[in-house]
Design an enzyme around this catalytic site. Structure first.
Site, short mmCIF file in Angstrom:
data_model
loop_
_atom_site.label_atom_id
_atom_site.label_comp_id
_atom_site.label_asym_id
_atom_site.label_seq_id
_atom_site.Cartn_x
_atom_site.Cartn_y
_atom_site.Cartn_z
N GLY A 171 0.85 -0.95 0.06
CA GLY A 171 0.03 -0.03 -0.07
C GLY A 171 1.00 1.14 0.06
CG ASN A 172 3.25 2.26 3.01
OD1 ASN A 172 2.73 3.20 3.48
ND2 ASN A 172 3.88 1.49 4.17
CE LYS A 218 -0.33 -3.74 8.48
NZ LYS A 218 0.83 -3.96 7.58
CE LYS A 233 1.72 -6.40 0.49
NZ LYS A 233 2.78 -5.81 1.28
CE LYS A 268 7.13 -4.83 2.47
NZ LYS A 268 6.23 -4.61 3.61
#
Length: 314
Positions: free
Chosen positions: A16-17, A133, A212, A274
């Protein structure tokens, strides 16, 4: 095996970033322009792979929170509903941009679909007692951030923090697998999916945002993905990120990735989930995971850039 099943399955997780670049305010035109960069690459990959696209929503869902807090006349919505809103919003943007990219390549009839996706979480997850988060805009100083939520410090600055339980299973995994088998490009699990808990035979939403990348790794496990790409706003995973000793990693074995993560090289609010997602993907049968920039998805798949994760490295 029929011809339609022969292509390997690729999952691309868009951050999203990455849709809102540094220094931008996040207007719709900016996000569409930024989105075209990774999506046109994905369009060019369609002859080679069956493709699933997931995406983040941390800046977008944070903006929705700020919008509803600025207008007390309108009833406030819980995070689960805001996540659903961003799934529709960003799914539309990705699908329309991808459709244009496919038409430019002469493939206007390639099937694609966006799915509103539920992700089951455990109500006993300890994350419910510790918001971690980061969402919404980045603030240089604590005092600049709005009240109402705790703050977490990230490498880029302070951000609001919300509860983020771990994904247990993707509710629509069978439908997603069936669509992928039919060579649909599937856009799903946006923002980590709508977090739900089981109540008997039904589901009930919870006030949380799922990471995500961890949701994407769970989806990859349950659907049978061959290659997992995390496209973000940095070139890859680095040791001592932001310091004079910063060193981006090129090829990493599962064992070494686990060791680096345990040593604290990857912060929880940025690269940590990640790398953890890449580890989880390899542990559950995945062949290769890649962390690369949104500008270099194709080069990352070619092995020419980004951080490549394998079970073992010669």
């Amino acid at each position: 095996m029929p011809p339609k099943m022969q292509k390997p399955v690729l999952l691309v997780a868009l951050g999203g970033n990455a849709l809102i670049r540094k220094g931008q305010t996040g207007t719709l035109s900016e996000q569409f322009e930024n989105l075209a960069v990774p999506v046109r690459q994905i369009a060019r990959l369609t002859p080679l792979y069956k493709i699933i696209i997931t995406h983040g929503n941390a800046p977008q869902v944070g903006s929705l929170l700020l919008q509803q807090e600025s207008c007390p006349a309108v009833p406030k919505l819980p995070l689960e509903i805001l996540v659903a809103q961003t799934q529709g919003w960003l799914g539309y943007m990705i699908e329309s941009t991808l459709d244009s990219g496919l038409m430019e390549l002469g493939s206007p009839s390639h099937p694609l679909v966006s799915l509103i996706s539920y992700v089951v979480v455990d109500p006993a997850d300890p994350a419910f007692s510790a918001p971690t988060k980061p969402i919404g805009p980045v603030y240089r100083r604590k005092k600049d951030a709005p009240s109402g939520y705790p703050l977490v410090k990230t490498p880029k600055g302070y951000r609001r923090a919300v509860v983020s339980p771990r994904p247990v299973t993707i509710v629509e995994k069978r439908e997603i697998r069936r669509l992928v088998e039919e060579d649909f490009i599937v856009i799903c699990c946006g923002g980590g999916g709508i977090p739900v808990i089981r109540e008997g035979r039904a589901f009930s939403g919870v006030d949380a945002v799922i990471d995500k990348d961890l949701a994407s790794a769970k989806l990859a496990e349950e659907v049978g993905v061959d290659t997992f790409v995390i496209a973000t706003d940095v070139p890859g995973a680095a040791l001592d990120y932001g310091s004079e000793r910063e060193r981006f990693l090129k090829t990493v074995s599962l064992e070494r990735a686990i060791r680096y993560l345990a040593a604290g090289h990857f912060p929880d609010g940025s690269m940590g989930p990640k790398v953890e997602a890449c580890i989880q993907f390899l542990k559950t049968g995945g062949k290769r995971a890649v962390i690369t920039s949104v500008d270099a998805i194709e080069k990352g798949l070619e092995g020419n850039t980004g951080t490549q994760f394998f079970l073992s490295v010669p």
